[in-house]
Write an enzyme that holds these catalytic residues in place. Structure first.
Site, PDB file in Angstrom:
ATOM      1  N   GLU A   1      15.449  20.819  12.034  1.00 16.35           N
ATOM      2  CA  GLU A   1      15.734  21.454  13.007  1.00 16.35           C
ATOM      3  C   GLU A   1      16.165  20.068  13.506  1.00 16.35           C
ATOM      4  OE1 GLU A   1      13.599  24.911  13.929  1.00 16.35           O
ATOM      5  OE2 GLU A   1      14.558  26.347  12.987  1.00 16.35           O
TER       6      GLU A   1
ATOM      7  N   ASP B   1      11.823  32.169   7.662  1.00 14.42           N
ATOM      8  CA  ASP B   1      11.482  31.858   9.069  1.00 14.42           C
ATOM      9  C   ASP B   1      10.194  33.278   9.087  1.00 14.42           C
ATOM     10  OD1 ASP B   1      10.671  30.767  11.061  1.00 14.42           O
ATOM     11  OD2 ASP B   1      12.193  29.823  11.803  1.00 14.42           O
TER      12      ASP B   1
ATOM     13  N   GLU C   1       6.132  34.995  17.386  1.00 20.83           N
ATOM     14  CA  GLU C   1       7.300  34.815  17.667  1.00 20.83           C
ATOM     15  C   GLU C   1       8.234  36.341  17.603  1.00 20.83           C
ATOM     16  OE1 GLU C   1       8.820  31.358  16.027  1.00 20.83           O
ATOM     17  OE2 GLU C   1      10.896  31.297  16.758  1.00 20.83           O
TER      18      GLU C   1
END
Ligand code: BDP
Length: 681
Positions: free
Chosen positions: A265, A338, A366
């Site tokens: 990322e 993820d 999240e």
């Protein structure tokens, strides 16, 4: 009379409950009976152990308990032997863990027989995604407990107090390490002034057996050193890290080590110089070796140019098996993509034979409703730990291939991305505390059952001083059931049947199956993952598609490859199937999907009823806070159902089965408001 009695009973419950907004976590026990503690040795850790016993003793009054350090090869460093009147261990930390075990058993009414207990993993670590400016990446429980908003590095008494409470909470559930800065690391943490603060933190955590670790930014030699390269094979880089590690360990001699996010990322890494992850990890491993540190190198790597993100970590790391130093461990997220509400286990578990691998869970929610939704994550982690990789035949569960039971490992570890902040209740949602608790318990014992963990947590967090049958049936049982159902409910209303990454924008809260702005990397948009079209939906990872199935051992590869044997809860992860695909229930895929979304919504309505019914057993602060959040959770669950179902209808135009509630939100309005969906905390 009966009414008066009930009133008195509920007043007692109210008084016995925590009226302080949950700050005391599962450590709210205040009463004890006298006990005498015999301990021949002294240390800060043993003083804590003795005091905890005196403050929390619920055993026989005036009993005498002996704490002793023994030589016993069968007791691992953090392990212990307990009985009703003694705790034996080979280390002081072992004694402390034994004390917490004994107290937990007393306070939750579990039996205490003579037992030897060793932890599953040597390193049981929280990863804080805390930035040096006090913010937290995907933190939903307030600002950082380690770093200040104003960047000040001065250590106050308030800082020390919160670190001490934090250390105690961790020790009580067996967590023995913490990474105190974000994996997207600011290299400044490795500079003098910051290291002084790290030293202060480590000093407060140390007596509780909690080791401090740091996240490294690969480019540090360039950004904070004066080196022009970060090539891991360059002498200048090697020497810079050697000197840096010496400096760090002079300040904090027992620092546990480092976690590294590299070439992921946008983060820099050894591949920027054509070198491998092993080259990078080994450079750091050599530099920390003289000080006993470990390197946790993350496998969360993927490039935008690949056709299937789910395959990349395995492709990168498998060829490197056996090439890492013995103080390196590869940190692998539970799923191949993820931290989604449901993924199959990452095929990197049970793949390499000469390189230890550690699971990384995400405790902060999240992707599972953040601090708004009540989602007990233990069942998800248990699902991972109990998944069979078949690496060395049947029974090679993720638990066993990571804790050293299948192949001998020098290091074993497990990490959880923390959900902790400065909020009074630490985690934003009172029930999110259960996820911190469950992570610690599973890290200590990766065979534990989520139901037992929930049972313990509820008793320690909510129970009045005296358990009554009324409390057991009126509160414990329904609340436990709600927790046990909560993760599947979340999967149902967000992404059932193997759907994944259907979130809107970067917020990762509301639905966004349609979200695909021009110029956005396609693997950061939901259509990449659902691949809906007029004839069908799902990601073809079979041998005819991306062949991700081949990364699993048999019989899993074949099982996943066939839509008729693939578990239905992973169908759209592995297959692109027709909207009319026949499900085991006899319904079509589309119908089944509608029923799943509807079920999820109904489950949240059920949680609301459960919670409202237990009002008399909970203090009003916690009751109201959870009640409010459940309302927002329902609103969000309905948005998920309405948004995703109506969006998929645009492809195939089939009706939502008529016995299911009709949508109450228009798709165009959901899309227009997609950025403003998360209610304030
Ligand atoms: C993703 C998060 C991102 C993290 C990344 C990671 O959205 O903020 O930095 O994981 O784990 O899920 O590195």
């Amino acid at each position: 009379m009966r009414a008066l009695f009930l009133l008195l009973v509920s007043c007692f419950f109210m008084a016995g409950s925590n009226a302080q907004g949950g700050h005391e976590l599962w450590l709210r026990n205040k009463t004890s009976v006298p006990v005498s503690v015999v301990c021949a040795e002294t240390s800060p850790t043993l003083s804590i152990a003795v005091q905890e016993l005196k403050d929390g003793w619920h055993g026989k009054a005036n009993a005498s308990v002996t704490l002793s350090i023994v030589n016993d090869d069968a007791i691992k460093p953090d392990g212990f032997r307990i009985s009703a009147a003694s705790i034996r261990a080979t280390t002081h930390n072992g004694i402390l863990y034994g004390v917490y075990e004994l107290l937990r058993r007393q306070q939750t009414g579990q039996s205490i027989t003579d037992e030897r207990i060793n932890p599953s993993y040597k390193a049981r670590i929280l990863n804080h995604w805390d930035n040096l400016n006090g913010t937290i990446e995907h933190g939903f429980g307030g600002p950082s407990i380690f770093w200040h908003r104003d960047n000040s590095l001065a250590v106050s008494d308030k800082d020390r107090l919160i670190w001490k409470e934090y250390a105690r909470a961790n020790a009580s559930i067996g967590i023995n390490g913490t990474v105190i800065n974000n994996v997207n690391a600011n290299p400044l943490v490795l500079t003098k002034d910051y290291l002084e603060r790290v030293k202060a933190i480590a000093g407060v955590l140390r007596p509780y057996g909690v080791k401090t670790y740091l996240s490294i930014n690969w480019a540090a030699p360039k950004t904070i050193g004066k080196i022009s390269t970060t090539d891991p094979l360059a002498d200048s880089v090697i020497n810079w890290w050697k000197a840096k590690m010496k400096e760090i360990y002079t300040v904090i001699p027992d620092l546990g080590g480092f976690v590294v996010k590299a070439n992921s990322e946008g983060q820099p890494g050894p591949q920027d110089y054509g070198r491998s992850h092993a080259d990078g990890a080994n450079l750091l491993a050599d530099a920390v070796k003289p000080f006993g540190g470990i390197i946790m190198w993350r496998a969360f790597v993927y490039q935008p140019n690949e056709k299937d993100r789910a395959k990349q970590a395995y492709n990168e790391f498998m060829p490197l098996d056996g090439k890492f130093r013995d103080n390196v461990i590869i940190q692998v997220k539970n799923g191949p993509v993820d931290f989604q509400p449901r993924e199959p286990f990452s095929p990197l578990f049970g793949a390499m034979k000469q390189t230890p691998v550690m699971p990384e869970f995400q405790i902060t929610q999240e992707y599972l409703g953040q601090s708004i939704h009540l989602v007990y994550l233990s069942t998800m982690w248990e699902e991972l730990l109990q998944s069979d990789t078949y690496q060395a035949g049947k029974g090679s569960t993720v638990a066993r291939v990571t804790d050293g039971s299948v192949y001998p490992q020098k290091i074993s570890a497990i990490a959880g991305v923390a959900n902790i902040g400065l909020d009074t209740n630490w985690c934003g949602h009172d029930f999110a505390q259960a996820n911190w608790y469950a992570f610690g318990r599973l890290a200590w014992n990766n065979r534990l059952k989520s139901e037992q963990i929930a049972d313990e947590w509820i008793r320690l967090t909510f129970s009045p001083e005296t358990n009554t049958t009324a409390w057991n049936t009126g509160f414990l049982a329904p609340v436990k059931q709600m927790m046990m159902d909560s993760r599947e409910a979340c999967v149902n209303y967000m992404m059932p049947l193997g759907l994944h990454h259907q979130f809107s924008a970067n917020d990762h809260y509301g639905p966004g199956a349609w979200w695909a702005p021009a110029r956005m990397r396609s693997d950061w948009t939901p259509p990449y993952y659902h691949k809906a079209e007029p004839n069908g939906v799902g990601f073809d990872r079979t041998t005819k598609g991306t062949n991700a199935v081949s990364q699993y051992h048999e019989p899993l590869a074949s099982l996943f490859n066939n839509p008729n044997t693939c578990p239905e809860n992973l169908l759209l992860w592995f297959h692109h199937v027709s909207w009319d695909f026949k499900m085991k229930s006899g319904r079509t895929l589309w119908q089944e999907m509608c029923y799943k979304y509807d079920k999820g919504v109904q489950q949240v309505r059920g949680f609301q009823k459960t919670w409202d019914k237990v009002e008399s057993y909970v203090d009003s602060t916690r009751f109201r806070s959870v009640q409010r959040k459940l309302r927002s959770q329902l609103t969000n669950a309905i948005l998920w159902k309405d948004g995703i179902l109506q969006y998929f209808q645009t492809f195939h135009h089939q009706p939502i089965p008529f016995d299911i509630e009709r949508p109450v939100n228009n798709l165009d309005e959901i899309i227009a408001n997609e950025f403003a969906r998360r209610p304030s905390r």
